[in-house]
Design an enzyme around this catalytic site. Structure first.
Site: not given
Ligand code: AP5
Length: 214
Positions: A13, A88, A127, A160, A172
């Site tokens: 994402k 979410r 990552r 990281r 997660r």
């Molecule tokens: P990346 O693009 O970083 O993936 P992502 O989907 O953004 O993953 P996140 O871990 O950021 O998502 P998340 O939803 O768990 O975390 P968030 O920060 O929102 O890609 C991952 C890796 O793969 C990278 O190294 C990239 O280079 C590689 N990659 C990407 N595409 C690829 C491809 N096509 N092929 C190969 N490699 C690829 O949330 C974190 C925490 O915050 C949550 O757990 C929760 O506690 C809290 N939180 C955030 N938002 C909310 C909400 N709305 N409500 C409640 N809690 C929340």
């Protein structure tokens, strides 16, 4: 144009949101990044959020809804925004509809990024990001052109995430299945849900999303 990117942790994402931002002039609104900014600044919210995030759980709906409500009404969103990490839960999706209506905005597309769960641990655990500009990298899939130097800003400092550990990642994923995946039928009913193959290479996924948006 206002869109949502939906998918499990590691689906890509954030990676795609940054590409769409550059291509379509949209603003990326990442709730994960907003929470990590609070943690970095050691705010009261950041202290509470860190405990929850390190356990792989979701921060409460009321906090997240208030955070997005104040963000989507900012003037830099005039061309539109990409929501990355919000909504979410079903409660967040319903609150988003009410917020958009009150700001006279609408939602154009919800893009579901479908991925093979087995690949996600590998993606997440490899990552890292540039500490200066936030550009994302991966040990295997996205390596800087010059080793140890950010392609975008030239910084040599990288970080990281604390929640990118295999055991937290499993929690997660559980949270995604139990609380976030149930949103998909909601957007399906509204006729704005489209799915892309998130297992394809990054530029291929980007092209697939661009085709939907245009
Ligand atoms: P990346 O693009 O970083 O993936 P992502 O989907 O953004 O993953 P996140 O871990 O950021 O998502 P998340 O939803 O768990 O975390 P968030 O920060 O929102 O890609 C991952 C890796 O793969 C990278 O190294 C990239 O280079 C590689 N990659 C990407 N595409 C690829 C491809 N096509 N092929 C190969 N490699 C690829 O949330 C974190 C925490 O915050 C949550 O757990 C929760 O506690 C809290 N939180 C955030 N938002 C909310 C909400 N709305 N409500 C409640 N809690 C929340």
């Amino acid at each position: 144009m206002n869109i949502i990117l939906l998918g499990p942790p590691g689906a890509g994402k954030g990676t795609q949101a940054r590409l769409l931002q550059d291509k379509f002039g949209l603003i990326q609104i990442s709730t994960g990044d907003m929470l990590r900014e609070h943690i970095k600044n050691d705010t009261d919210l950041g202290k509470k959020a860190k405990v929850i995030m390190d356990q792989g759980k979701l921060v409460s709906d009321d906090i997240m809804i208030a955070m997005i409500d104040s963000r989507i009404s900012q003037p830099d969103n005039k061309n539109g925004f990409i929501l990355d990490g919000f909504p979410r839960t079903v409660a967040q999706a319903e609150a988003l509809d009410a917020m958009l209506a009150s700001h006279k905005l609408s939602l154009h597309w919800v893009i579901e990024m479908r991925v093979d769960e087995a690949a996600l641990i590998d993606r997440i655990c490899g990552r890292y990001t540039c500490s200066n500009c936030g550009e994302g990298y991966h040990d295997k899939y996205k390596i800087p052109k010059q080793s140890g130097v950010c392609d975008k800003c030239g910084s040599t400092q990288f970080t990281r995430r604390d929640d990118d550990k295999p055991e937290t990642m499993k929690k997660r994923l559980d949270a995604y299945r139990a609380q976030t995946a149930p949103i998909l039928p909601y957007y399906q009913q509204h006729g704005i849900l489209r799915a892309v193959d998130g297992m394809a290479d990054i530029p291929v996924v980007a092209a697939e999303i661009a085709k939907i948006l245009s």
